[in-house]
Structure formats: C-alpha cells, structure tokens
Design a protein around this motif. Structure first.
Motif, PDB file in Angstrom:
ATOM      1  N   MET A 171       7.511  -0.832   1.240  1.00  0.00           N
ATOM      2  CA  MET A 171       8.379   0.331   1.336  1.00  0.00           C
ATOM      3  C   MET A 171       7.681   1.397   2.162  1.00  0.00           C
ATOM      4  N   ILE A 172       8.349   1.864   3.207  1.00  0.00           N
ATOM      5  CA  ILE A 172       7.821   2.898   4.081  1.00  0.00           C
ATOM      6  C   ILE A 172       8.558   4.197   3.778  1.00  0.00           C
ATOM      7  N   VAL A 173       7.836   5.242   3.440  1.00  0.00           N
ATOM      8  CA  VAL A 173       8.498   6.503   3.105  1.00  0.00           C
ATOM      9  C   VAL A 173       8.075   7.631   4.030  1.00  0.00           C
ATOM     10  N   SER A 174       7.261   7.323   5.006  1.00  0.00           N
ATOM     11  CA  SER A 174       6.713   8.371   5.848  1.00  0.00           C
ATOM     12  C   SER A 174       6.730   7.928   7.298  1.00  0.00           C
ATOM     13  N   GLU A 175       6.285   8.810   8.189  1.00  0.00           N
ATOM     14  CA  GLU A 175       6.134   8.478   9.595  1.00  0.00           C
ATOM     15  C   GLU A 175       4.650   8.404   9.925  1.00  0.00           C
ATOM     16  N   PHE A 176       4.367   7.951  11.134  1.00  0.00           N
ATOM     17  CA  PHE A 176       2.984   7.806  11.552  1.00  0.00           C
ATOM     18  C   PHE A 176       2.261   9.143  11.610  1.00  0.00           C
ATOM     19  N   SER A 177       1.014   9.108  11.201  1.00  0.00           N
ATOM     20  CA  SER A 177       0.132  10.262  11.315  1.00  0.00           C
ATOM     21  C   SER A 177      -1.281   9.733  11.529  1.00  0.00           C
ATOM     22  N   GLU A 178      -1.874  10.124  12.641  1.00  0.00           N
ATOM     23  CA  GLU A 178      -3.236   9.703  12.987  1.00  0.00           C
ATOM     24  C   GLU A 178      -3.362   8.186  13.025  1.00  0.00           C
ATOM     25  N   GLY A 179      -2.295   7.534  13.534  1.00  0.00           N
ATOM     26  CA  GLY A 179      -2.340   6.099  13.764  1.00  0.00           C
ATOM     27  C   GLY A 179      -2.070   5.228  12.567  1.00  0.00           C
ATOM     28  N   MET A 180      -1.756   5.828  11.426  1.00  0.00           N
ATOM     29  CA  MET A 180      -1.488   5.051  10.211  1.00  0.00           C
ATOM     30  C   MET A 180      -0.265   5.604   9.492  1.00  0.00           C
ATOM     31  N   VAL A 181       0.288   4.780   8.625  1.00  0.00           N
ATOM     32  CA  VAL A 181       1.401   5.213   7.787  1.00  0.00           C
ATOM     33  C   VAL A 181       1.167   4.687   6.381  1.00  0.00           C
ATOM     34  N   ASN A 182       1.500   5.515   5.385  1.00  0.00           N
ATOM     35  CA  ASN A 182       1.333   5.116   3.992  1.00  0.00           C
ATOM     36  C   ASN A 182       2.506   4.238   3.564  1.00  0.00           C
ATOM     37  N   VAL A 183       2.182   3.138   2.879  1.00  0.00           N
ATOM     38  CA  VAL A 183       3.184   2.161   2.488  1.00  0.00           C
ATOM     39  C   VAL A 183       2.920   1.693   1.058  1.00  0.00           C
ATOM     40  N   LYS A 184       3.992   1.210   0.449  1.00  0.00           N
ATOM     41  CA  LYS A 184       3.893   0.627  -0.882  1.00  0.00           C
ATOM     42  C   LYS A 184       4.068  -0.878  -0.778  1.00  0.00           C
ATOM     43  N   VAL A 185       3.089  -1.609  -1.264  1.00  0.00           N
ATOM     44  CA  VAL A 185       3.136  -3.066  -1.282  1.00  0.00           C
ATOM     45  C   VAL A 185       3.018  -3.488  -2.739  1.00  0.00           C
ATOM     46  N   GLY A 186       4.102  -4.063  -3.262  1.00  0.00           N
ATOM     47  CA  GLY A 186       4.120  -4.340  -4.697  1.00  0.00           C
ATOM     48  C   GLY A 186       4.158  -3.028  -5.461  1.00  0.00           C
ATOM     49  N   ASN A 187       3.160  -2.785  -6.308  1.00  0.00           N
ATOM     50  CA  ASN A 187       3.115  -1.553  -7.106  1.00  0.00           C
ATOM     51  C   ASN A 187       2.049  -0.573  -6.635  1.00  0.00           C
ATOM     52  N   LYS A 188       1.390  -0.873  -5.544  1.00  0.00           N
ATOM     53  CA  LYS A 188       0.298  -0.010  -5.096  1.00  0.00           C
ATOM     54  C   LYS A 188       0.532   0.460  -3.659  1.00  0.00           C
ATOM     55  N   TRP A 189      -0.170   1.545  -3.335  1.00  0.00           N
ATOM     56  CA  TRP A 189      -0.024   2.173  -2.023  1.00  0.00           C
ATOM     57  C   TRP A 189      -1.289   2.005  -1.200  1.00  0.00           C
ATOM     58  N   GLY A 190      -1.071   1.773   0.101  1.00  0.00           N
ATOM     59  CA  GLY A 190      -2.165   1.714   1.053  1.00  0.00           C
ATOM     60  C   GLY A 190      -1.682   2.187   2.404  1.00  0.00           C
ATOM     61  N   TYR A 191      -2.321   1.700   3.481  1.00  0.00           N
ATOM     62  CA  TYR A 191      -1.995   2.174   4.831  1.00  0.00           C
ATOM     63  C   TYR A 191      -1.998   0.996   5.792  1.00  0.00           C
ATOM     64  N   ILE A 192      -1.051   1.038   6.742  1.00  0.00           N
ATOM     65  CA  ILE A 192      -0.991   0.029   7.788  1.00  0.00           C
ATOM     66  C   ILE A 192      -0.942   0.719   9.144  1.00  0.00           C
ATOM     67  N   ASN A 193      -1.206  -0.054  10.214  1.00  0.00           N
ATOM     68  CA  ASN A 193      -1.058   0.467  11.559  1.00  0.00           C
ATOM     69  C   ASN A 193       0.291   0.030  12.129  1.00  0.00           C
ATOM     70  N   ALA A 194       0.532   0.335  13.406  1.00  0.00           N
ATOM     71  CA  ALA A 194       1.835   0.051  14.009  1.00  0.00           C
ATOM     72  C   ALA A 194       2.138  -1.435  14.085  1.00  0.00           C
TER      73      ALA A 194
END
Length: 366
Positions: A120-143
């Motif tokens: 689940m993506i709830v934000s836009e890119f900032s400093e080359g990364m975006v915060n995402v939810k994978v399963g029940n936890k949150w992390g960051y991915i690149n483009a």
C-alpha cells in the motif's frame, strides 16, 4: 469557439471575470463551461476530480471513474487507466491498476516491478524513496520497487532533510536513509511534514502540546502549540488556549495579539492569515506580526505565486486577490485553489458532482 488553453490574441483585462456559459458540446460530450468576460475564452469543467499541477508539469484528474494526468495545455497525456493514483514527485507517481501497485514516470511508463499486491502506497516520493506498507509493517522502496529499508515499523513517514519519523509500537523516533535509528522512539506524535529548516514538531511524553527538536533530538522549543506546522523562513505560527503568535527557530516569541487561521497553516510568501481579537474577518500579517492587509475577508487563504483565494461573505463566490487585497480574478467560482505551478484549479457546483477545470494564472495583473 476559443477554449482557455488556446491562444485568443486578447490582452488580459484586470480584474478577470468568469461567467456561466451553460453547457458546451465538445468532442461528443456536454461539459459545463465558464467564459472569460474579457476575452470570450471558454473553460470546460471536464473532470470529476482534480489535483493541483506539480513541478513535473502534470496534474492528476479523474475521468469516467479512473485517474490519469493532464499537461498545462489540458491534454490527457497519460490516459485515465488507473483505479488509484498519487501525484508526481521527483519524476514518479504511484498508481494502482487491476489491484497491482507500481510507479510510472512522466511519460506514463511503468518503472517498477510488475506486481505489488500486498503493498500500500500512501505517499509520494521524497529524497528518492517512498514509504510503503507490506503486510502489516512499513518500510521504504525506490522507484524500481526495490525495498531499500526493510518493512519493520508500525508506521513510517516520508523522508525530509535526510531523516524520517517511524513508529515502533506506540512511540515515534527518527531513522536515517540507511534505516538506522538516530533519535530513539520516545514521542507520542510528530509533525507529518518532517524536518524543515532543521526542526520538527513532536509531542514529548506526558505533554499535550507540540515542542520542536533538532536533528540530534534536543528540545529547542519547549511545548508551546497545539499545531505542528513546520518553520518557513525561520518562523512558524503557534496556537494554544492562552494565545496565538509567531515564534522563531530558537523559540523566541516574535509577535502575539491576533488569531491565526488554523494555527498558522494558512500562510505563504512571508504572510500569515490572521484575525484581530473579537473580529470576524481575515487579513494578512507579515513575519514580524505587522498588519499588511487589514481584515476584510470572510475567507482568505495563504498566498501562492502572488495570489490568495478570498471571499467577502458567506454567500459569495470565491475569487483571487493579490497581496494588497486587489481582486485579480473577481469572485466567480464555487471553489478555487491558489495557483500551483502557473495553473489554477476551479470547481463549480456540488464538490462531488465532477465539475473541475483549470485556468492559467493571469499575466500582467498582479
């Protein structure tokens, strides 16, 4: 028939006025339209929803129930094929199609891996990364969709000035771009804008008002405000039950004696929307707390690109004024946003009825 995105050859007449032009049959569709009283240009309200134009020169719009993107000529340059979409930032936008989330570039080309069904993506890119939810936890991915900070947080905010707020159980701390905790989790809430000018708003344990810390976690401004607005030009607004005012980055109170709109969030270009004690109307103060536009508007936004949204009473329509309070676009719209990257988003009728359009910022009027 001349549309607003076509050259009409007429010089601007200020203030600009728009009047209802009924419905216009264009390309097989009946659109509600407005007409520029001076030039005769028509503005078609073609979209069900729309966002402001971003620095990438594109705006997200909803057409026939799906999202796509238009350019400043109002051409649908990325077809409306997506069930969900975010705005473009740093050249990329998150979208969802057929229950798959991925990123596209400004040409509409997919740039990330083909399938992220649990993401689940709830934000836009900032400093080359975006915060995402994978399963029940949150992390960051690149483009490209590659995980660059493993999902291990209970919530995660966007990066700003090299740091991002993350929540572990019930407390927020801050990580760096490598995912390392640099300020331990200890805050019950943090300002969603992140660090700006080396400060961020946080609520300390046992407190109800926001304080401001620096990048080491040191409290620079003690708890002072119910509002977490970031600093701009070294100044921000604060509001609590005792008073509203302006403070600098060291926590020194610069000015009080007025009511700030939304605790100081309605601001821009060095001006704050404010009301005098016991008053009913809004005007502008500068960053020293001096009145530069006496209160006389029922509604007033912070200025953007030299213009602010205003209305004179509850039943009137919205228009746009300059910093001096002169009308640049006369009250013509049921809803309107301040300019964004040279374009103004307008809306007529019920906000849910799908009558959104765009006009360029008038030139030579400010």
């Amino acid at each position: 028939m001349t549309l607003a995105n076509e050259p009409a050859g007429a010089a601007p007449s200020c203030p600009v006025s728009y009047v209802d032009a009924g419905y216009q049959f264009v390309d097989g569709v009946n659109y509600r339209a407005l007409k520029n009283s001076s030039t005769g240009e028509l503005v078609l309200l073609k979209y069900e929803l729309g966002d402001d134009f971003t620095a990438d020169g594109l705006a997200k719009v909803k057409v026939n129930g799906k999202f796509g993107f238009i350019n400043k000529k109002l051409e649908l340059v990325i077809p409306a094929d997506f069930e969900r979409a975010g705005d473009f930032t740093e050249g990329f936008a998150p979208v969802e199609k057929e229950r798959n989330s991925f990123f596209i570039d400004t040409r509409g080309q997919r740039v990330s891996k083909p399938s992220f069904k649990p993401l689940m993506i709830v934000s836009e890119f900032s400093e080359g990364m975006v915060n995402v939810k994978v399963g029940n936890k949150w992390g960051y991915i690149n483009a490209q969709g590659t995980i660059v900070i493993q999902p291990r947080f209970d919530f995660a905010h966007s990066f700003s000035e090299g740091l991002a707020a993350v929540r572990i159980e019930d407390s927020y701390g801050f990580i760096d771009r490598k995912g390392q905790l640099v300020i331990k989790p200890q805050f019950s809430s943090v300002g969603s804008h992140g660090f700006r000018e080396g400060r961020v708003a946080v609520i300390l344990p046992g407190e109800s008002k926001y304080a401001f810390i620096d990048k080491t976690g040191k409290v620079i401004v003690p708890p002072i405000s119910f509002w977490p607005w970031p600093f701009q030009n070294g100044i921000t607004g604060f509001g609590n039950r005792e008073q509203d005012g302006l403070i600098n980055k060291d926590g020194q109170i610069i000015a009080t004696g007025f009511l700030l709109s939304a605790g100081g969030s309605d601001r821009g270009e060095g001006l704050y929307v404010a009301m005098k004690p016991g008053g009913q109307f809004w005007g502008f103060i500068d960053e020293a707390g001096n009145w530069v536009l006496e209160p006389r508007f029922y509604y007033l936004s912070g200025p953007r690109e030299g213009l602010a949204v205003a209305k004179t009473d509850e039943s009137s329509r919205y228009g746009l004024i300059n910093r001096k309070g002169d009308w640049i676009i006369n009250p013509s719209f049921d809803l309107v946003n301040p300019p964004s990257n040279g374009m103004i988003r307008i809306h007529m009728g019920d906000p849910k009825s799908g009558q959104v359009g765009y006009i360029p910022v008038p030139q030579g009027c400010q």
